[in-house]
Design an enzyme around this catalytic site. Structure first.
Site, PDB file in Angstrom:
ATOM      1  N   LYS A 134       0.835  -1.205   0.000  1.00  0.00           N
ATOM      2  CA  LYS A 134       0.000   0.000   0.000  1.00  0.00           C
ATOM      3  C   LYS A 134       0.867   1.252   0.000  1.00  0.00           C
ATOM      4  CE  LYS A 134      -2.000   2.635   3.379  1.00  0.00           C
ATOM      5  NZ  LYS A 134      -2.774   2.923   4.600  1.00  0.00           N
ATOM      6  N   GLU A 175      -3.566   4.277  -3.499  1.00  0.00           N
ATOM      7  CA  GLU A 175      -4.470   5.050  -2.634  1.00  0.00           C
ATOM      8  C   GLU A 175      -4.266   6.559  -2.792  1.00  0.00           C
ATOM      9  OE1 GLU A 175      -4.154   4.147   1.565  1.00  0.00           O
ATOM     10  OE2 GLU A 175      -5.792   5.488   2.080  1.00  0.00           O
ATOM     11  N   LYS A 217      -7.685   2.255  -4.109  1.00  0.00           N
ATOM     12  CA  LYS A 217      -8.242   2.558  -2.774  1.00  0.00           C
ATOM     13  C   LYS A 217      -8.553   4.045  -2.696  1.00  0.00           C
ATOM     14  CE  LYS A 217      -7.200   2.206   2.161  1.00  0.00           C
ATOM     15  NZ  LYS A 217      -6.629   1.349   3.201  1.00  0.00           N
TER      16      LYS A 217
HETATM   17  P1  13P Z   1      -9.023   4.956   7.284  1.00  0.00           P
HETATM   18  O1  13P Z   1     -10.077   3.978   6.855  1.00  0.00           O
HETATM   19  O2  13P Z   1      -8.936   5.124   8.770  1.00  0.00           O
HETATM   20  O3  13P Z   1      -9.117   6.236   6.523  1.00  0.00           O
HETATM   21  O4  13P Z   1      -7.636   4.312   6.922  1.00  0.00           O
HETATM   22  C1  13P Z   1      -7.476   3.662   5.728  1.00  0.00           C
HETATM   23  C2  13P Z   1      -6.061   3.714   5.345  1.00  0.00           C
HETATM   24  O5  13P Z   1      -5.457   2.708   5.118  1.00  0.00           O
HETATM   25  C3  13P Z   1      -5.414   5.028   5.256  1.00  0.00           C
HETATM   26  O6  13P Z   1      -4.211   4.902   4.564  1.00  0.00           O
END
Ligand code: 13P
Length: 325
Positions: A134, A175, A217
């Site tokens: 990630k 993300e 994401k």
């Molecule tokens: P939240 O769902 O708390 O926003 O966190 C997800 C995440 O992995 C942030 O990088």
């Protein structure tokens, strides 16, 4: 089916979702402190052990994202966290970015770092049992923000990260988080999220990232936390799905949302409402952090006598989100 595509599909299918337990040492420490737990390495380990040993987690959880510290720690039974997850049938993921730092000359905007040495780190994590990774970029909405340069710098880093992961055999979770901070409207969030995702897919294409071997994401399209606007659940679901339809190629196997500061219940309601909108070209699932583990942490507060109740609180959230799918 390529190996990457197979992992990506496993992450997003069968009504399961991804648990983000990869808070950095700093973030995890401040969350522990908030519930009265001393933020030591051992307490972070104990808390993460509570999370991963929650009974029947694998029924609703396809993967768990871990932080570097956790990846190298062991459970009380002597196995490493990735080994333990593998035994459960849960894929082990690793957060490989090293955090969002101020963008040069723009103190209100950030660029996520961590590309230096990433090829070697990916190889190490694969050896230790990781199957996916990630990287989180953050985009701020504000007066004249986001700037083009912040968006471009961040999607460039995301695309280079994704390419390095795929080269090394890891599925990248990509993300680009448009933050809820601020008083912006749902319409502004939709406009910014659309333009960020458009730039992202241009850059992923340029870097020749294999789209069937990623998981996207994104944030849901919501009004800012400081906005007076309270959109209906169906409006958030519609705006989010419309935005994704306009920007995300159908070759992407799945989209796993972050929760971003929404309450656990609202995040679940939004996810559920999206599933009832026309047939969708990708799997839509959850990759929540706070919206899954928040209630468990609040229940536990470092009290071993509350361990089972805390695990029950986590279980309720993952089961509710799986059911929402
Ligand atoms: P939240 O769902 O708390 O926003 O966190 C997800 C995440 O992995 C942030 O990088």
């Amino acid at each position: 089916m390529s190996a990457l595509n197979k992992i990506a599909r496993t992450l997003v299918s069968n009504k399961r979702g991804i648990l983000a337990a990869d808070e950095s040492i700093g973030t995890m420490s401040s969350r522990l402190e908030k519930v009265g737990v001393e933020p030591t390495e051992e307490n972070r380990r104990v808390y993460r052990e509570l999370i991963v040993t929650t009974p029947r987690l694998s029924e609703s959880t396809s993967g768990i994202i871990l932080a570097d510290e956790t990846f190298h720690q062991k459970l009380n039974n002597g196995s490493t966290f990735p080994e333990f997850l593998d035994d459960l049938g849960i894929l082990a993921g690793i957060k490989v970015d090293t955090g969002a730092k101020p963008l040069a000359g723009a103190s209100d905007e950030k660029i996520t770092e961590g590309l230096d040495g990433l090829r070697e780190r990916v190889a190490d994590y694969v050896r230790l049992g990781a199957t996916f990774a990630k990287w989180r970029a953050v985009i701020t909405i504000g007066d004249n923000l986001p700037s083009d340069r912040a968006v471009r710098a961040n999607v460039h880093a995301l695309a280079r990260y994704a390419g390095l992961c795929q080269e090394g055999g890891l599925v990248p979770i990509v993300e680009p988080e448009v933050l809820m901070d601020g008083a912006h409207s749902l319409a502004q969030c939709q406009q910014v999220t659309t333009s960020v995702l458009e730039s992202l897919f241009e850059e992923l294409d340029l870097m020749q990232v294999q789209l069937d071997g990623i998981v996207l994401k994104p944030n849901m399209v919501v009004a800012g936390a400081g906005s007076l606007e309270r959109p209906a659940v169906t409006d958030v679901a519609r705006a989010t799905v419309d935005t994704l339809r306009a920007t995300v190629p159908v070759t992407v196997p799945g989209i796993a949302f972050l929760s971003g500061g929404q309450s656990p219940e609202l995040a679940t309601q939004h996810l559920g409402a999206m599933q009832s909108l026309d047939p969708l070209p990708w799997e839509l699932t959850f990759s929540f952090g706070r919206a899954l583990v928040g209630p468990a942490l609040e229940t536990w507060r470092g009290d071993e006598g509350k361990r089972i109740a805390a695990q029950k609180a986590l279980s309720e959230r993952v089961i509710a989100n799986s059911a929402a799918r």
